[in-house]
Write a protein that holds these residues in place. Structure first.
Motif, PDB file in Angstrom:
ATOM      1  N   LYS A   1     -18.046 -24.077   9.784  1.00 27.07           N
ATOM      2  CA  LYS A   1     -19.196 -23.216   9.521  1.00 27.07           C
ATOM      3  C   LYS A   1     -19.209 -22.904   8.026  1.00 27.07           C
ATOM      4  CE  LYS A   1     -16.752 -18.842  10.424  1.00 27.07           C
ATOM      5  NZ  LYS A   1     -16.679 -17.626  11.280  1.00 27.07           N
ATOM      6  N   ILE A   2     -20.288 -22.312   7.568  1.00 31.88           N
ATOM      7  CA  ILE A   2     -20.419 -21.871   6.181  1.00 31.88           C
ATOM      8  C   ILE A   2     -20.289 -20.354   6.144  1.00 31.88           C
ATOM      9  CG2 ILE A   2     -22.049 -21.609   4.265  1.00 31.88           C
ATOM     10  CD1 ILE A   2     -23.240 -24.314   5.113  1.00 31.88           C
ATOM     11  N   VAL A   3     -19.571 -19.843   5.146  1.00 36.39           N
ATOM     12  CA  VAL A   3     -19.512 -18.395   4.938  1.00 36.39           C
ATOM     13  C   VAL A   3     -20.005 -18.073   3.528  1.00 36.39           C
ATOM     14  CG1 VAL A   3     -17.633 -18.045   6.576  1.00 36.39           C
ATOM     15  CG2 VAL A   3     -17.101 -18.422   4.150  1.00 36.39           C
ATOM     16  N   GLY A   4     -20.558 -16.870   3.372  1.00 33.63           N
ATOM     17  CA  GLY A   4     -21.026 -16.432   2.070  1.00 33.63           C
ATOM     18  C   GLY A   4     -22.298 -17.121   1.632  1.00 33.63           C
ATOM     19  N   GLY A   5     -22.719 -16.817   0.420  1.00 34.19           N
ATOM     20  CA  GLY A   5     -23.948 -17.367  -0.121  1.00 34.19           C
ATOM     21  C   GLY A   5     -23.673 -18.451  -1.145  1.00 34.19           C
ATOM     22  N   PRO A   6     -24.726 -18.977  -1.760  1.00 38.51           N
ATOM     23  CA  PRO A   6     -24.560 -20.036  -2.757  1.00 38.51           C
ATOM     24  C   PRO A   6     -23.820 -19.531  -3.988  1.00 38.51           C
ATOM     25  CG  PRO A   6     -26.822 -19.235  -2.751  1.00 38.51           C
ATOM     26  CD  PRO A   6     -26.145 -18.602  -1.571  1.00 38.51           C
ATOM     27  N   LEU A   7     -23.039 -20.423  -4.584  1.00 41.72           N
ATOM     28  CA  LEU A   7     -22.216 -20.057  -5.731  1.00 41.72           C
ATOM     29  C   LEU A   7     -22.765 -20.602  -7.042  1.00 41.72           C
ATOM     30  CD1 LEU A   7     -18.729 -20.594  -4.065  1.00 41.72           C
ATOM     31  CD2 LEU A   7     -19.777 -18.418  -4.680  1.00 41.72           C
ATOM     32  N   GLY A   8     -23.968 -21.084  -7.045  1.00 38.08           N
ATOM     33  CA  GLY A   8     -24.550 -21.552  -8.293  1.00 38.08           C
ATOM     34  C   GLY A   8     -25.527 -22.679  -8.077  1.00 38.08           C
ATOM     35  N   ARG A   9     -25.878 -23.343  -9.163  1.00 36.79           N
ATOM     36  CA  ARG A   9     -26.918 -24.368  -9.120  1.00 36.79           C
ATOM     37  C   ARG A   9     -26.490 -25.573  -9.945  1.00 36.79           C
ATOM     38  NH1 ARG A   9     -32.932 -24.587  -9.327  1.00 36.79           N
ATOM     39  NH2 ARG A   9     -33.515 -26.159 -10.867  1.00 36.79           N
ATOM     40  N   GLU A  10     -26.825 -26.764  -9.473  1.00 39.02           N
ATOM     41  CA  GLU A  10     -26.535 -27.972 -10.229  1.00 39.02           C
ATOM     42  C   GLU A  10     -27.618 -29.011 -10.008  1.00 39.02           C
ATOM     43  OE1 GLU A  10     -23.595 -29.887  -6.851  1.00 39.02           O
ATOM     44  OE2 GLU A  10     -22.854 -29.570  -8.879  1.00 39.02           O
ATOM     45  N   GLU A  11     -27.733 -29.938 -10.935  1.00 36.36           N
ATOM     46  CA  GLU A  11     -28.663 -31.050 -10.823  1.00 36.36           C
ATOM     47  C   GLU A  11     -27.862 -32.349 -10.777  1.00 36.36           C
ATOM     48  OE1 GLU A  11     -31.049 -30.601 -14.288  1.00 36.36           O
ATOM     49  OE2 GLU A  11     -32.397 -29.135 -13.348  1.00 36.36           O
ATOM     50  N   PHE A  12     -28.204 -33.225  -9.853  1.00 36.53           N
ATOM     51  CA  PHE A  12     -27.538 -34.521  -9.737  1.00 36.53           C
ATOM     52  C   PHE A  12     -28.331 -35.591 -10.484  1.00 36.53           C
ATOM     53  CE2 PHE A  12     -25.841 -33.457  -5.206  1.00 36.53           C
ATOM     54  CZ  PHE A  12     -24.917 -32.575  -5.753  1.00 36.53           C
ATOM     55  N   GLY A  13     -27.614 -36.496 -11.159  1.00 36.07           N
ATOM     56  CA  GLY A  13     -28.262 -37.621 -11.822  1.00 36.07           C
ATOM     57  C   GLY A  13     -27.411 -38.875 -11.725  1.00 36.07           C
ATOM     58  N   PHE A  14     -28.034 -40.032 -11.889  1.00 38.46           N
ATOM     59  CA  PHE A  14     -27.300 -41.284 -12.004  1.00 38.46           C
ATOM     60  C   PHE A  14     -26.687 -41.348 -13.397  1.00 38.46           C
ATOM     61  CE2 PHE A  14     -30.980 -42.385  -9.184  1.00 38.46           C
ATOM     62  CZ  PHE A  14     -30.255 -42.496  -8.012  1.00 38.46           C
ATOM     63  N   ILE A  15     -25.518 -41.966 -13.527  1.00 40.28           N
ATOM     64  CA  ILE A  15     -24.889 -42.101 -14.840  1.00 40.28           C
ATOM     65  C   ILE A  15     -24.962 -43.549 -15.311  1.00 40.28           C
ATOM     66  CG2 ILE A  15     -23.389 -40.101 -14.618  1.00 40.28           C
ATOM     67  CD1 ILE A  15     -21.071 -42.021 -13.953  1.00 40.28           C
ATOM     68  N   LEU A  16     -25.142 -43.709 -16.625  1.00 38.66           N
ATOM     69  CA  LEU A  16     -25.261 -45.029 -17.241  1.00 38.66           C
ATOM     70  C   LEU A  16     -24.508 -45.027 -18.563  1.00 38.66           C
ATOM     71  CD1 LEU A  16     -28.441 -44.040 -16.238  1.00 38.66           C
ATOM     72  CD2 LEU A  16     -28.617 -46.538 -16.293  1.00 38.66           C
ATOM     73  N   LYS A  17     -24.173 -46.215 -19.031  1.00 39.36           N
ATOM     74  CA  LYS A  17     -23.510 -46.337 -20.316  1.00 39.36           C
ATOM     75  C   LYS A  17     -24.427 -45.791 -21.416  1.00 39.36           C
ATOM     76  CE  LYS A  17     -21.173 -49.677 -23.332  1.00 39.36           C
ATOM     77  NZ  LYS A  17     -20.735 -51.084 -23.495  1.00 39.36           N
ATOM     78  N   LYS A  18     -23.828 -45.194 -22.432  1.00 39.74           N
ATOM     79  CA  LYS A  18     -24.599 -44.663 -23.554  1.00 39.74           C
ATOM     80  C   LYS A  18     -25.536 -45.739 -24.117  1.00 39.74           C
ATOM     81  CE  LYS A  18     -23.438 -40.361 -24.695  1.00 39.74           C
ATOM     82  NZ  LYS A  18     -24.441 -39.309 -24.933  1.00 39.74           N
ATOM     83  N   GLY A  19     -26.800 -45.361 -24.250  1.00 38.07           N
ATOM     84  CA  GLY A  19     -27.784 -46.270 -24.814  1.00 38.07           C
ATOM     85  C   GLY A  19     -28.285 -47.344 -23.870  1.00 38.07           C
ATOM     86  N   SER A  20     -27.986 -47.219 -22.583  1.00 43.03           N
ATOM     87  CA  SER A  20     -28.391 -48.245 -21.619  1.00 43.03           C
ATOM     88  C   SER A  20     -29.898 -48.467 -21.624  1.00 43.03           C
ATOM     89  CB  SER A  20     -27.947 -47.844 -20.208  1.00 43.03           C
ATOM     90  OG  SER A  20     -28.466 -48.750 -19.249  1.00 43.03           O
ATOM     91  N   ASP A  21     -30.302 -49.738 -21.559  1.00 47.51           N
ATOM     92  CA  ASP A  21     -31.731 -50.041 -21.493  1.00 47.51           C
ATOM     93  C   ASP A  21     -32.289 -49.841 -20.091  1.00 47.51           C
ATOM     94  OD1 ASP A  21     -30.493 -52.194 -20.235  1.00 47.51           O
ATOM     95  OD2 ASP A  21     -31.708 -53.720 -21.222  1.00 47.51           O
ATOM     96  N   LEU A  22     -31.433 -49.430 -19.152  1.00 41.74           N
ATOM     97  CA  LEU A  22     -31.891 -49.167 -17.789  1.00 41.74           C
ATOM     98  C   LEU A  22     -32.338 -47.719 -17.579  1.00 41.74           C
ATOM     99  CD1 LEU A  22     -29.193 -51.102 -15.729  1.00 41.74           C
ATOM    100  CD2 LEU A  22     -31.630 -51.668 -15.888  1.00 41.74           C
ATOM    101  N   THR A  23     -31.966 -46.836 -18.492  1.00 44.98           N
ATOM    102  CA  THR A  23     -32.248 -45.419 -18.275  1.00 44.98           C
ATOM    103  C   THR A  23     -33.742 -45.144 -18.155  1.00 44.98           C
ATOM    104  OG1 THR A  23     -30.229 -44.834 -19.491  1.00 44.98           O
ATOM    105  CG2 THR A  23     -31.849 -43.080 -19.121  1.00 44.98           C
ATOM    106  N   ALA A  24     -34.529 -45.642 -19.072  1.00 43.13           N
ATOM    107  CA  ALA A  24     -35.969 -45.387 -19.033  1.00 43.13           C
ATOM    108  C   ALA A  24     -36.635 -46.000 -17.796  1.00 43.13           C
ATOM    109  CB  ALA A  24     -36.636 -45.889 -20.312  1.00 43.13           C
ATOM    110  N   PRO A  25     -36.347 -47.254 -17.434  1.00 45.60           N
ATOM    111  CA  PRO A  25     -36.939 -47.784 -16.205  1.00 45.60           C
ATOM    112  C   PRO A  25     -36.537 -46.998 -14.954  1.00 45.60           C
ATOM    113  CG  PRO A  25     -36.124 -49.575 -17.560  1.00 45.60           C
ATOM    114  CD  PRO A  25     -35.645 -48.307 -18.191  1.00 45.60           C
ATOM    115  N   ILE A  26     -35.275 -46.615 -14.860  1.00 50.57           N
ATOM    116  CA  ILE A  26     -34.830 -45.834 -13.704  1.00 50.57           C
ATOM    117  C   ILE A  26     -35.561 -44.498 -13.651  1.00 50.57           C
ATOM    118  CG2 ILE A  26     -32.862 -44.541 -12.760  1.00 50.57           C
ATOM    119  CD1 ILE A  26     -31.106 -46.948 -13.598  1.00 50.57           C
ATOM    120  N   ASN A  27     -35.717 -43.862 -14.796  1.00 51.00           N
ATOM    121  CA  ASN A  27     -36.449 -42.590 -14.828  1.00 51.00           C
ATOM    122  C   ASN A  27     -37.898 -42.767 -14.380  1.00 51.00           C
ATOM    123  OD1 ASN A  27     -34.272 -41.091 -15.669  1.00 51.00           O
ATOM    124  ND2 ASN A  27     -34.825 -41.128 -17.836  1.00 51.00           N
TER     125      ASN A  27
END
Length: 266
Positions: A213-239
């Motif tokens: 079961k779950i107890v208590g309330g939420p402990l915060g907020r986060e955003e999930f994203g895909f990770i890519l190598k710095k400067g990847s040419d795939l970032t813009a198409p994926i977005n």
């Protein structure tokens, strides 16, 4: 799942709908390119092995397969451990990684992130018969209470900084190599709580009725994203593909399939 910044995650995982965007006809064409994608297969219901077939399934699998389809690309799926994933992407061993990875400034120094595809909050999963504590403060006051976590993940850092005393060497945190192992330890009584986003918590509760079961309330907020190598040419198409899937309701359909229907069927 993860980092000092994976400081939290949502009363139910909901889509981040900040982007609206281009329809499929306007998306970049990757001309059949193969994208090597990596995950851990241990984060129900985002990525995990089908217990019947052993095949990798889950929200992230479906989402990224659809992203590739819209971009006229193919996906070659690989597996690695969570603790090796960010470095492997940084080194260019894989094109894109996913594992419920929280977008944060520390990680942005090592890899690029896609736009967020989920927003989530952290909750305390406990055994169904737990009566000694009902939230973070009462757990902290339970001197012999143990929390299970993977090192370097959000569940670790939230436990340390949001629930306990900020000491990363606190012996009340018991470390496990995989997220699933920490949940098994909870079920077995080796630890007393595991922190996770609401989607994963609901998945475990639905898959094993009467165990958690779950107890208590939420402990915060986060955003999930895909990770890519710095400067990847795939970032813009994926977005661009993420934007189109938010706009046309595809992510809503994936939420229904994996966050609600899967839970109710398991």
């Amino acid at each position: 799942m993860q980092g000092v910044a994976k400081v939290a995650a949502a009363a139910a995982v909901v889509l981040s709908a900040f982007l609206s965007g281009a329809g499929a006809a306007e998306l970049p064409d990757l001309k059949g390119r193969t994208i090597v994608a990596v995950t851990e297969n241990a984060y129900v219901p985002l990525n995990f092995a089908d217990p019947k077939t052993g095949e990798g399934i889950g929200w992230e699998y479906d989402a990224f397969n659809e992203i590739a389809k819209r971009l006229n690309a193919k996906v070659e799926w690989k597996l690695t451990s969570w603790d090796a994933m960010i470095q492997a992407i940084r080194d260019g061993q894989f094109d894109v990684g996913m594992d419920g990875i929280t977008i944060n400034d520390e990680r942005k120094q090592q890899v690029d992130f896609s736009d967020p595809y989920m927003i989530s909050e952290q909750f305390m999963l406990v055994r169904a018969d737990e009566k000694r504590f009902t939230d973070g403060p009462s757990f902290a006051a339970l001197k012999d209470g143990l929390v299970g976590a993977q090192p370097g993940t959000t569940n670790f850092y939230v436990a340390i900084y949001n629930v306990l005393d900020g000491d990363e060497k606190n012996p009340r945190v018991k470390l496990f190599e995989t997220f699933g192992a920490s949940v098994q330890a909870l079920k077995a009584g080796d630890v007393d709580t595991v922190l996770m986003d609401r989607t994963s918590a609901d998945g475990y509760i639905g898959a094993q009725p009467g165990a958690f079961k779950i107890v208590g309330g939420p402990l915060g907020r986060e955003e999930f994203g895909f990770i890519l190598k710095k400067g990847s040419d795939l970032t813009a198409p994926i977005n661009a593909a993420i934007a189109s899937m938010k706009a046309d309701g595809t992510f809503d359909a994936l939420n229904k399939k994996w966050l609600y229907d899967y839970k109710s069927q398991n």
